[in-house]
Design a protein around this motif. Structure first.
Motif, short mmCIF file in Angstrom:
data_model
loop_
_atom_site.label_atom_id
_atom_site.label_comp_id
_atom_site.label_asym_id
_atom_site.label_seq_id
_atom_site.Cartn_x
_atom_site.Cartn_y
_atom_site.Cartn_z
N ILE A 11 1.03 -0.48 0.19
CA ILE A 11 -0.10 0.20 -0.01
C ILE A 11 0.71 0.84 0.32
N LEU A 12 0.62 1.92 -1.00
CA LEU A 12 1.08 2.86 -1.39
C LEU A 12 1.09 4.67 -0.87
N ILE A 13 1.39 5.61 -1.43
CA ILE A 13 0.66 6.72 -0.86
C ILE A 13 0.70 8.07 -1.82
N GLY A 14 0.48 8.80 -3.10
CA GLY A 14 0.55 8.86 -3.96
C GLY A 14 0.12 10.24 -4.32
N ARG A 15 0.27 11.23 -4.84
CA ARG A 15 -0.85 12.39 -5.19
C ARG A 15 -0.97 11.92 -6.68
N VAL A 16 -2.30 12.50 -7.47
CA VAL A 16 -2.68 12.89 -9.14
C VAL A 16 -2.41 13.30 -9.31
N THR A 17 -1.69 12.85 -10.40
CA THR A 17 -0.84 14.17 -11.45
C THR A 17 -1.53 14.69 -12.65
N LEU A 42 -5.58 13.01 -15.26
CA LEU A 42 -5.88 12.43 -15.86
C LEU A 42 -6.36 12.73 -16.93
N MET A 43 -6.51 11.08 -17.60
CA MET A 43 -6.83 10.63 -18.60
C MET A 43 -8.50 9.94 -19.15
N PRO A 44 -8.49 10.04 -20.07
CA PRO A 44 -9.91 8.97 -20.25
C PRO A 44 -9.68 6.83 -19.74
N PHE A 45 -8.77 7.04 -19.22
CA PHE A 45 -8.56 5.37 -19.47
C PHE A 45 -7.17 5.37 -17.66
N GLY A 46 -7.91 6.29 -17.89
CA GLY A 46 -7.22 5.90 -15.60
C GLY A 46 -6.28 7.65 -15.13
N ALA A 47 -5.46 7.37 -13.85
CA ALA A 47 -5.22 8.37 -13.15
C ALA A 47 -3.60 8.19 -12.76
N PHE A 48 -2.58 9.13 -13.12
CA PHE A 48 -1.30 8.97 -13.19
C PHE A 48 -0.85 9.56 -11.92
N VAL A 49 -0.35 8.97 -11.37
CA VAL A 49 -0.40 9.09 -9.50
C VAL A 49 1.06 9.20 -9.34
N ARG A 50 2.41 10.02 -8.79
CA ARG A 50 2.90 10.39 -8.50
C ARG A 50 3.66 9.71 -7.11
#
Length: 548
Positions: free
Chosen positions: A303-309, A311-319
Motif C-alpha cells: 500500500i503506497l500513498i501518492g498524489r494524482v498528477t 487524468l486521462m480517459p483510461f485512468g489516473a497517473f499518480v506520483r
C-alpha cells in the motif's frame, strides 16, 4: 717663439670626427625631411599621453597615436618596450607641437590587405580581437586593416535585443572567430562575420560528432535552447533534441521548470540519423538507476500513498516517490462502473493505492485504488459512497501538506457495538452490495461479541434468511463468513445483487425440503450460474443448523 708656433694644433682624429658630425647635421637638415606616406623604421623611445614616442632619425621625434596601433590590440602600447624597432608610415611630417605623426597600423596595412585577400579567397576562418564597437556592430583591426562586423553577423547578440549595445560593449577586448565576407580595397571596406565562421565550425564539428556517436551512448552536453516541444543539447558541436516525453520520468513538468540554458546534463543517445543529420536524445534514460533504485524497494501488494498528477480517459497517473509514477486504470478506481476518472479523483488529490504490477522494461507501475480501500480505511482514510477519499490520517496530512481536519463540520462517528450495526454501516457507505458484503464480515468479526450471531446477521442484511428465524449456534455459523467471502470474490457486483434479490427464498425452500443435497450445491467457479454465489452462504448455514 713665433706667433705661428704658439697656436694650438688640432689632432687629425678630431678633425675627422668634426667633419663627420657636420656631414651628419647637413644630411639631417637637408636630405632627412619626412615625406607623407613614406614607410620608415624607428626606435621606441618611450610613452606619452598622446601615444608612443619614436625616434625616426630626424631632428624631431615622431608620435604613434593610440588609434594608429590597434593592430597590436587594445593594449598594444604595453606590448612595445623602449628600444623596440617598428615600421611606421608617415601621416604628417611636422605639427605645430614640433613632432611628426606616424602610424604603425598603416605600415602593416599593406601586408594586411594581402593577408585578407588570401583569407577571402580561401574562406579561411581566423581569430581577431575586438577593438571597439558602435551601434551597428563591432570594430576589428586585422594586421593593420580596420574591419567591421555588423550586428547581424555577431553570433552572441540578437538584433532585436534591447540590451544589444551593452552586450556589444562587453565583447571589446575579446578574441572572436571571423570570416571575410566582403573585401573592397578601393573603398577601404572590409566586412567580417562571426556568425558565418561559427556556422562553418559547427558544421564541421557536427559531422565529426555524427561519425562518433552510437545509439545507446551516454554523452555529456549543455542545454543550448529550450522550446515548448523539448530541449536542445549541445554535444560538443552538434545539437541533439530531447523531446518533452524524454526529459523526466515525472509527469506534468515543463522544460523551463527543469532546465536552464547552459546547464550541463547527461544525455542518452536514442537515434542518430546521419543522412538528415539529426540526433534524438533522452535525458531521463541517462539516469535509469534513479527509477530502478526506487522501484527495487517496492513489493507487489504494498500500500503506497501518492498524489494524482494527471487524468486521462483510461485512468489516473499518480506520483509516488522521486521519479516514480504509476497508473491507476479506470477499472481500478472504484467498485462501480464509471465513465471517467474525474468521477472519483481529480488532479492534486492524495490517494492510497495498492501496487499490483511492475513493468521494469517499460518503466511502468500498475496501481489500484479500489483494492487499497480496506487497508486504507484501517490506516485512517475515509471514503465516500463513490470511492473518493474524503478524509486523511494526520500523518498523511502532515507529509503532503494538506490542511488540518475541520472537526467542527464533521459529526462524530459512533463506532458500531454489534455485528448488526457494523454491517449496516458498511452497506450504507458503499452502494455496491458485494464490496459492502465482504467489508461487513471484516467489521462484524472485529466488533461482535465472541462471534455469536454473525451468520444470522449477515444473512438477514443480505436478504438470505428471515429476521425472525432462530439464530444458529456460533459453532455452526463459523463457515458462513468464509463462504460469503468466497461468493463476494467470485461474483461481479451486478450478478451478486441479482442473486441476493431473487434467489434467497428459493434456496431456503430447496434446502429445507431436501430437494437439493449439500453435494449438489454449485461451487464457486468462473463459469458458475448466476445464483451460485448467493446460494452458497445460505445453504451452508442451513445445512450446519440442521446437522447440529
Amino acid at each position: 717663439m713665433s706667433a705661428d708656433t704658439a697656436q694650438p694644433t688640432t689632432p687629425p682624429e678630431a678633425e675627422m670626427d668634426m667633419g663627420a658630425l657636420l656631414d651628419l647635421e647637413a644630411a639631417q637638415s637637408g636630405g632627412g625631411q619626412l615625406r607623407r606616406g613614406e614607410i620608415i623604421e624607428g626606435m621606441v623611445m618611450g610613452a606619452s599621453p598622446d601615444g608612443l614616442i619614436v625616434d625616426v632619425g630626424t631632428k624631431m621625434e615622431a608620435v604613434i597615436p593610440h588609434n594608429e596601433m590597434l593592430s597590436l590590440g587594445i593594449d598594444g602600447a604595453s606590448r612595445l618596450k623602449t628600444g623596440d624597432t617598428v615600421r611606421v608610415m608617415v601621416l604628417q611630417p611636422s605639427t605645430a607641437e614640433g613632432h611628426a605623426i606616424v602610424s604603425l597600423d598603416r605600415a602593416r596595412g599593406e601586408e594586411g590587405w594581402e593577408t585578407l585577400q588570401k583569407r577571402f579567397e580561401s574562406g579561411e576562418i581566423f581569430e581577431a580581437q575586438v577593438t571597439g564597437h558602435n551601434r551597428g556592430g563591432l570594430l576589428v583591426n586585422v594586421d593593420g586593416v580596420n574591419a567591421f562586423v555588423p550586428l547581424s553577423q555577431v553570433e552572441s547578440v540578437r538584433r532585436d535585443d534591447p540590451d544589444a549595445a551593452n552586450q556589444l560593449a562587453s565583447l571589446v577586448g575579446q578574441v572572436i572567430k571571423l570570416k571575410v565576407v566582403e573585401l573592397n580595397r578601393k573603398r577601404n571596406r572590409v566586412i567580417l562575420s562571426e556568425r558565418a565562421a561559427m556556422a562553418e565550425i559547427r558544421k564541421e564539428q557536427k559531422d565529426r560528432v555524427l561519425e562518433e556517436l552510437e545509439e545507446g551512448q551516454i554523452r555529456t552536453g549543455r542545454v543550448s535552447s529550450i522550446t515548448d516541444f523539448g530541449v536542445f543539447i549541445d554535444l560538443g558541436g552538434a545539437d541533439g533534441l530531447a523531446h518533452m516525453t524524454e526529459l523526466t520520468w515525472e509527469r506534468g513538468k515543463k522544460a523551463k521548470d527543469l532546465f536552464q540554458v547552459g546547464d550541463e546534463v547527461q544525455a542518452y543517445v536514442l537515434k542518430v540519423d546521419r543522412e538528415n543529420k539529426k540526433i534524438s536524445l533522452s535525458l531521463k534514460r541517462a539516469q535509469p538507476e534513479r527509477w530502478d533504485t526506487t522501484v527495487d524497494r517496492l513489493v507487489i501488494g504494498q500500500i503506497l500513498i501518492g498524489r494524482v498528477t494527471k487524468l486521462m480517459p483510461f485512468g489516473a497517473f499518480v506520483r509516488l516517490e522521486g521519479p516514480v509514477e504509476g497508473l491507476i486504470h479506470i477499472s481500478e478506481l472504484s467498485n462501480r462502473r464509471i465513465q471517467h476518472p474525474k468521477e472519483v479523483v481529480k488532479e492534486g488529490d492524495v490517494v492510497p493505492v495498492k501496487l499490483v504490477r511492475i513493468e521494469k522494461d517499460r518503466h511502468r507501475l500498475g496501481l489500484s485504488l479500489r483494492q487499497a480501500r480496506s487497508d486504507a480505511e484501517a490506516m485512517g482514510f475515509v471514503f465516500d459512497a463513490n470511492g473518493s477519499v474524503i478524509d486523511y490520517p494526520d500523518d498523511v496530512r502532515e507529509q503532503f501538506g494538506l490542511p488540518p481536519r475541520d472537526t467542527s463540520a464533521q459529526p462524530a462517528r459512533r463506532e458500531p457495538r454489534t455485528a448488526q450495526e457494523a454491517i449496516e454501516q458498511a452497506v450504507a457507505r458503499d452502494p455496491e452490495p458485494m464490496s459492502a458484503f465482504a467489508a461487513a464480515f471484516a467489521q462484524a468479526l472485529e466488533n461482535a461479541e465472541a462471534g455469536n450471531g454473525i451468520a444470522e446477521t449477515v444473512a438477514q442484511v443480505a436478504g438470505l434468511a428471515p429476521k425472525d428465524e432462530t439464530p444458529a449456534p456460533a459453532e455452526a455459523s463459523a463457515p458462513a463468513p468464509a463462504a460469503a467471502e468466497e461468493a463476494a470474490e467470485a461474483a461481479p457486483p451486478a450478478e451478486a445483487q441479482a442473486a441476493a434479490d431473487s434467489g434467497a427464498g428459493d434456496t431456503e425452500t430447496r434446502v429445507s425440503t431436501g430437494e437439493t443435497s449439500p453435494d449438489q450445491m454449485p461451487h464457486n467457479n468462473d463459469e458458475g450460474s448466476e445464483t451460485a454465489p448467493a446460494e452458497a452462504p445460505a445453504a451452508t448455514e442451513e445445512e450446519t443448523a440442521d446437522g447440529s
